[in-house]
Scaffold this motif. Structure first.
Motif, PDB file in Angstrom:
ATOM      1  N   UNK A   1     -15.513  -5.080   7.419  1.00 49.32           N
ATOM      2  CA  UNK A   1     -15.039  -3.184   7.230  1.00 49.32           C
ATOM      3  C   UNK A   1     -13.772  -3.261   6.328  1.00 49.32           C
ATOM      4  N   UNK A   2     -13.824  -2.779   5.342  1.00 52.05           N
ATOM      5  CA  UNK A   2     -12.715  -3.156   3.859  1.00 52.05           C
ATOM      6  C   UNK A   2     -11.682  -2.395   4.818  1.00 52.05           C
ATOM      7  N   UNK A   3     -10.386  -2.677   4.367  1.00 51.18           N
ATOM      8  CA  UNK A   3      -8.749  -2.330   4.683  1.00 51.18           C
ATOM      9  C   UNK A   3      -8.382  -1.920   3.969  1.00 51.18           C
ATOM     10  N   UNK A   4      -8.593  -0.466   3.739  1.00 49.51           N
ATOM     11  CA  UNK A   4      -7.991   0.802   2.614  1.00 49.51           C
ATOM     12  C   UNK A   4      -6.345   1.111   3.452  1.00 49.51           C
ATOM     13  N   UNK A   5      -5.801   1.303   2.369  1.00 49.63           N
ATOM     14  CA  UNK A   5      -4.336   1.613   2.913  1.00 49.63           C
ATOM     15  C   UNK A   5      -4.414   3.260   3.243  1.00 49.63           C
ATOM     16  N   UNK A   6      -3.537   3.277   4.385  1.00 48.87           N
ATOM     17  CA  UNK A   6      -2.636   2.783   4.904  1.00 48.87           C
ATOM     18  C   UNK A   6      -2.967   1.873   6.636  1.00 48.87           C
ATOM     19  N   UNK A   7      -4.931   1.196   6.773  1.00 47.63           N
ATOM     20  CA  UNK A   7      -4.725   0.697   6.976  1.00 47.63           C
ATOM     21  C   UNK A   7      -4.711  -1.260   7.034  1.00 47.63           C
ATOM     22  N   UNK A   8      -4.132  -1.665   5.930  1.00 46.29           N
ATOM     23  CA  UNK A   8      -3.999  -2.939   5.322  1.00 46.29           C
ATOM     24  C   UNK A   8      -2.679  -2.879   5.833  1.00 46.29           C
ATOM     25  N   UNK A   9      -1.515  -2.075   5.688  1.00 45.25           N
ATOM     26  CA  UNK A   9       0.210  -2.232   6.489  1.00 45.25           C
ATOM     27  C   UNK A   9      -0.056  -2.061   8.119  1.00 45.25           C
ATOM     28  N   UNK A  10      -1.158  -1.026   8.243  1.00 48.38           N
ATOM     29  CA  UNK A  10      -1.222  -1.478   9.841  1.00 48.38           C
ATOM     30  C   UNK A  10      -1.462  -2.699  10.920  1.00 48.38           C
ATOM     31  N   UNK A  11      -2.793  -2.966  10.298  1.00 51.30           N
ATOM     32  CA  UNK A  11      -2.851  -4.386  10.597  1.00 51.30           C
ATOM     33  C   UNK A  11      -1.543  -5.268  10.690  1.00 51.30           C
ATOM     34  N   UNK A  12      -0.879  -5.792   8.645  1.00 53.86           N
ATOM     35  CA  UNK A  12       0.083  -6.849   9.038  1.00 53.86           C
ATOM     36  C   UNK A  12       1.038  -6.550  10.261  1.00 53.86           C
ATOM     37  N   UNK A  13       1.321  -5.691  10.255  1.00 54.42           N
ATOM     38  CA  UNK A  13       2.201  -5.788  11.326  1.00 54.42           C
ATOM     39  C   UNK A  13       1.979  -5.803  12.186  1.00 54.42           C
ATOM     40  N   UNK A  14       0.596  -5.726  13.194  1.00 54.02           N
ATOM     41  CA  UNK A  14      -0.150  -5.880  14.353  1.00 54.02           C
ATOM     42  C   UNK A  14      -0.859  -7.790  14.047  1.00 54.02           C
ATOM     43  N   UNK A  15      -0.341  -8.325  12.749  1.00 49.20           N
ATOM     44  CA  UNK A  15      -0.818  -9.662  12.724  1.00 49.20           C
ATOM     45  C   UNK A  15       0.748  -9.588  13.193  1.00 49.20           C
ATOM     46  N   UNK A  16       1.659  -9.188  12.877  1.00 50.94           N
ATOM     47  CA  UNK A  16       3.022 -10.247  13.602  1.00 50.94           C
ATOM     48  C   UNK A  16       3.063  -9.911  14.805  1.00 50.94           C
ATOM     49  N   UNK A  17       2.223  -9.085  15.130  1.00 50.25           N
ATOM     50  CA  UNK A  17       3.022  -8.661  16.514  1.00 50.25           C
ATOM     51  C   UNK A  17       1.684  -9.681  17.898  1.00 50.25           C
ATOM     52  N   UNK A  18       0.547  -9.586  17.160  1.00 48.21           N
ATOM     53  CA  UNK A  18      -0.120 -10.785  17.624  1.00 48.21           C
ATOM     54  C   UNK A  18       0.537 -12.378  17.215  1.00 48.21           C
ATOM     55  N   UNK A  19       1.013 -12.754  16.340  1.00 45.20           N
ATOM     56  CA  UNK A  19       1.601 -13.636  16.828  1.00 45.20           C
ATOM     57  C   UNK A  19       2.643 -14.182  17.691  1.00 45.20           C
ATOM     58  N   UNK A  20       3.792 -12.936  18.223  1.00 43.89           N
ATOM     59  CA  UNK A  20       4.627 -13.228  18.819  1.00 43.89           C
ATOM     60  C   UNK A  20       3.883 -13.008  20.393  1.00 43.89           C
ATOM     61  N   UNK A  21       2.982 -12.130  20.363  1.00 40.92           N
ATOM     62  CA  UNK A  21       2.094 -11.921  21.785  1.00 40.92           C
ATOM     63  C   UNK A  21       1.618 -13.506  22.085  1.00 40.92           C
TER      64      UNK A  21
END
Length: 232
Positions: A173-193
């Motif tokens: 599934x493609x990641x368009x803005x702002x979805x890509x930005x949300x995914x980037x923030x979610x990746x940061x949270x996932x790394x912490x979790x």
């Protein structure tokens, strides 16, 4: 002309008798009155056939037996269900814009994970079990076509199954803005979790577990409330 009187029109007329209130009482006709109308109508049409004004009697044989109050209530219930279905369909058109708005509004709050989850389900048709099984190695942000690879699912025991429910479900599934930005923030949270299921899970709950479908009931209520206010 009598030739224009069809079985379908008679059936429609008989249905109206069970639900349409009369001016005098404000209630539909009772079974006895309806039976009297049926008898007279059928007799009149029989006479028309006998006098060669009609070739056949269009009175519906399958409806010859008059139904009582239970039938009238069922008809009213069916009509109400139809009205409710139309109302639901009218409101459905507002769901995408509300979820998309939450994706933007919640991008800087802990709720952005929930908005991302619902976005994948609502706009891309990703199954809940497949969305909850997205690991960081499924996310490809580099290059000109950032995307999420849907290739596995989470079963009821929270075990990773290396396949989607159907072959068609395995896709990107493609990641368009702002979805890509949300995914980037979610990746940061996932790394912490640091929740792992063969890889770090993208969507993890605050108790360091793979996110559950029921965890988002509160967010769904928010979406529904927003739809209520917009759709009025």
């Amino acid at each position: 002309p009598l030739d224009l009187l069809t079985t379908e029109k008679i059936a429609e007329f008989r249905k109206l008798l069970t639900i349409e209130p009369t001016p005098k009482t404000g209630k539909p006709l009772g079974a006895t009155r309806r039976k009297g109308i049926d008898t007279r109508l059928k007799s009149a049409l029989d006479f028309a056939v006998d006098t060669k004004r009609l070739t056949t009697n269009p009175f519906p044989k399958q409806l010859g037996k008059v139904k009582g109050r239970a039938y009238a209530k069922q008809v009213a219930k069916d009509d109400l269900a139809t009205i409710e279905a139309k109302e639901i369909a009218r409101r459905l058109k507002y769901y995408p814009q509300i979820i998309y708005r939450h994706l933007l509004v919640d991008a800087n709050t802990p709720n952005h994970q929930t908005a991302l989850y619902l976005f994948l389900l609502s706009f891309y048709g990703v199954r809940p079990a497949e969305a909850r099984a997205i690991t960081l190695d499924c996310v490809h942000l580099s290059g000109s076509s950032p995307r999420i690879e849907i290739k596995q699912q989470l079963n009821r025991d929270r075990k990773l199954v290396p396949a989607t429910k159907t072959e068609a479900g395995q896709r990107e599934v493609p990641l368009y803005k702002p979805l890509k930005q949300v995914v980037e923030k979610q990746i940061e949270l996932a790394k912490q979790m640091n929740v792992r299921l063969g890889g770090k899970v993208l969507l993890a709950s605050l108790n360091h577990q793979p996110v559950r479908q029921q965890d988002h009931s509160a967010f769904w209520r928010r979406v529904l409330n927003d739809v209520e206010s917009v759709a009025e």
